[in-house]
Design a protein around this motif. Structure first.
Motif, short mmCIF file in Angstrom:
data_model
loop_
_atom_site.label_atom_id
_atom_site.label_comp_id
_atom_site.label_asym_id
_atom_site.label_seq_id
_atom_site.Cartn_x
_atom_site.Cartn_y
_atom_site.Cartn_z
N LEU A 1 50.19 0.15 75.19
CA LEU A 1 49.72 -0.28 76.50
C LEU A 1 49.82 -1.79 76.66
N VAL A 2 49.57 -2.53 75.60
CA VAL A 2 49.66 -3.99 75.64
C VAL A 2 51.10 -4.44 75.43
N LEU A 3 51.80 -3.81 74.49
CA LEU A 3 53.13 -4.28 74.08
C LEU A 3 54.19 -4.09 75.15
N ILE A 4 54.25 -2.91 75.76
CA ILE A 4 55.36 -2.59 76.66
C ILE A 4 55.42 -3.55 77.85
N PRO A 5 54.33 -3.74 78.61
CA PRO A 5 54.43 -4.73 79.70
C PRO A 5 54.57 -6.16 79.17
N GLY A 6 54.00 -6.43 78.00
CA GLY A 6 54.08 -7.77 77.45
C GLY A 6 55.49 -8.21 77.13
N LEU A 7 56.34 -7.26 76.73
CA LEU A 7 57.73 -7.60 76.43
C LEU A 7 58.47 -8.11 77.65
N GLY B 1 42.06 -16.59 64.85
CA GLY B 1 43.35 -17.00 65.40
C GLY B 1 43.90 -16.06 66.46
N ILE B 2 43.04 -15.23 67.07
CA ILE B 2 43.52 -14.28 68.06
C ILE B 2 43.90 -14.99 69.36
N PHE B 3 43.04 -15.87 69.83
CA PHE B 3 43.29 -16.55 71.09
C PHE B 3 43.51 -18.06 70.92
N TYR B 4 43.44 -18.55 69.68
CA TYR B 4 43.68 -19.96 69.42
C TYR B 4 44.14 -20.09 67.96
N PHE C 1 39.91 -0.12 79.85
CA PHE C 1 39.28 -1.33 80.38
C PHE C 1 39.42 -2.55 79.46
N PRO C 2 39.10 -2.45 78.15
CA PRO C 2 39.21 -3.65 77.31
C PRO C 2 40.62 -4.23 77.26
N SER C 3 41.64 -3.35 77.17
CA SER C 3 43.02 -3.84 77.10
C SER C 3 43.45 -4.48 78.41
N VAL C 4 43.05 -3.90 79.52
CA VAL C 4 43.42 -4.46 80.83
C VAL C 4 42.78 -5.83 81.01
N ILE C 5 41.50 -5.96 80.68
CA ILE C 5 40.81 -7.25 80.81
C ILE C 5 41.49 -8.30 79.94
N ALA C 6 41.78 -7.94 78.69
CA ALA C 6 42.41 -8.89 77.78
C ALA C 6 43.80 -9.30 78.29
N MET C 7 44.55 -8.36 78.83
CA MET C 7 45.88 -8.68 79.36
C MET C 7 45.77 -9.64 80.54
N VAL C 8 44.77 -9.45 81.39
CA VAL C 8 44.57 -10.35 82.52
C VAL C 8 44.27 -11.76 82.03
N ALA D 1 55.03 -25.90 69.45
CA ALA D 1 55.40 -24.48 69.37
C ALA D 1 56.39 -24.12 70.47
N PRO D 2 57.32 -23.19 70.19
CA PRO D 2 58.34 -22.83 71.18
C PRO D 2 57.87 -21.84 72.24
N VAL D 3 56.67 -21.31 72.13
CA VAL D 3 56.16 -20.36 73.12
C VAL D 3 54.78 -20.81 73.58
N SER D 4 54.32 -20.22 74.67
CA SER D 4 53.03 -20.58 75.25
C SER D 4 51.89 -19.93 74.47
N LEU D 5 50.67 -20.36 74.79
CA LEU D 5 49.49 -19.76 74.18
C LEU D 5 49.36 -18.30 74.56
N GLY D 6 49.77 -17.96 75.80
CA GLY D 6 49.74 -16.56 76.22
C GLY D 6 50.67 -15.69 75.40
N SER D 7 51.89 -16.18 75.14
CA SER D 7 52.85 -15.41 74.33
C SER D 7 52.36 -15.26 72.90
N MET D 8 51.72 -16.30 72.36
CA MET D 8 51.18 -16.20 71.01
C MET D 8 50.01 -15.22 70.97
N SER D 9 49.23 -15.17 72.04
CA SER D 9 48.04 -14.33 72.06
C SER D 9 48.37 -12.85 72.21
#
Length: 283
Positions: free
Chosen positions: A123-129, A189-192, A34-41, A54-62
């Motif tokens: 769980l976070v990394l594989i779909p994130g790539l 610096g996790i989300f900002y 649950f925590p990882s799924v919520i954070a990914m959303v 920055a060359p990437v979005s805030l989502g990519s940095m997060s």
């Protein structure tokens, strides 16, 4: 039978059995996912939010920052929760009564926690790539850096979790731990980007492992140009492993002392008293 290796084998087996038991229970699986799924959303909707310069979005940095956060949470809170719950239900006392039982017990916690942290990172990394632009491995060095930060993160957080779990005997007191940790997350610096926060918050955030775990994961997974958005304009890998190493050393020095004292205080009457208090809260 080798007396020295028996507790190690028993601990490895216990850790694997506890992992399978958790994954087979609805509550355990939900608590893990649950925590990882919520954070990914949440960070999915940050894909279109740009960071100035920055060359990437805030989502990519997060995304890599979130992996670092999962390591910190899993290593720290996973051990704290296990110790507090199993002190109350008598599992720790039963382990204490067996030859080499405490060694096997602690190895089991390390194994179970490490497995869940690694699974959580994957769980976070594989779909994130695939979903987040700019998040990628830039050769074997990136893989090595990610694995090294992961290992350092576990060694830096699990012993501290053992110390806190020895101090707090009541699982319902975990909220006292969560409040300061969530405050640290806000300034890590996790989300900002921490570089855009006031200087005194930058100093506080850099004193704790959460910031450096996120920083190290960003160094492993983001383009080199993203270093310009970090404090000092570089990845500062020496400082990353230095701070994580200091926290690991602190935990490894304190944890055996605190755990031995905790184990000496465990008795049948102490467990019965904690169970009685728990039943009174329920009724």
């Amino acid at each position: 039978m080798n007396v020295r290796t028996t507790p190690i084998r028993a601990g490895l087996a216990r850790g694997w059995i506890e992992t399978k038991h958790t994954l087979r229970s609805y509550e355990g699986l939900a608590g893990f996912l649950f925590p990882s799924v919520i954070a990914m959303v949440v960070i999915f909707f940050l894909r279109g939010v740009d960071i100035p310069g920055a060359p990437v979005s805030l989502g990519s940095m997060s995304l890599p920052s979130l992996i670092g956060l999962n390591i910190a949470f899993g290593g720290l809170l996973g051990v704290v929760q296990t110790l507090t719950v199993e002190r109350e239900d008598g599992t720790l006392l039963r382990a204490k009564t067996l030859p080499g039982g405490m060694t096997a017990y602690l190895i089991g916690i390390i194994v179970e926690t490490s497995i869940f942290v690694i699974f959580g990172a994957a769980l976070v990394l594989i779909p994130g790539l695939f979903v987040f632009e700019g998040v990628a491995f830039d050769g074997p060095g990136s893989w090595l850096l990610l694995i090294t930060v992961l290992v350092f993160g576990l060694v830096a957080t699990m012993p501290i979790g053992a110390v806190l779990g020895s101090v707090f005997s009541n699982p319902r007191m975990l909220g006292l731990i969560m409040m300061p940790i969530m405050g640290l997350v806000a300034i890590s610096g996790i989300f900002y980007p921490l570089s855009q926060m006031p200087s005194f918050l930058q100093g506080i955030g850099q004193a704790f492992p959460i910031y450096w775990l996120g920083h190290g994961m960003r160094a492993a997974l983001l383009p080199s140009d993203m270093a310009a958005a970090e404090i000092g304009g570089s990845w500062r890998l020496l400082e990353t492993f230095g701070v994580l190493g200091l926290w690991a050393l602190l935990g490894l020095v304190l944890a055996p002392i605190v755990l031995r004292r905790m184990a000496r205080r465990e008795s049948g009457s102490a467990v019965a008293e904690r169970r009685e208090r728990a039943m009174q809260r329920i009724t």
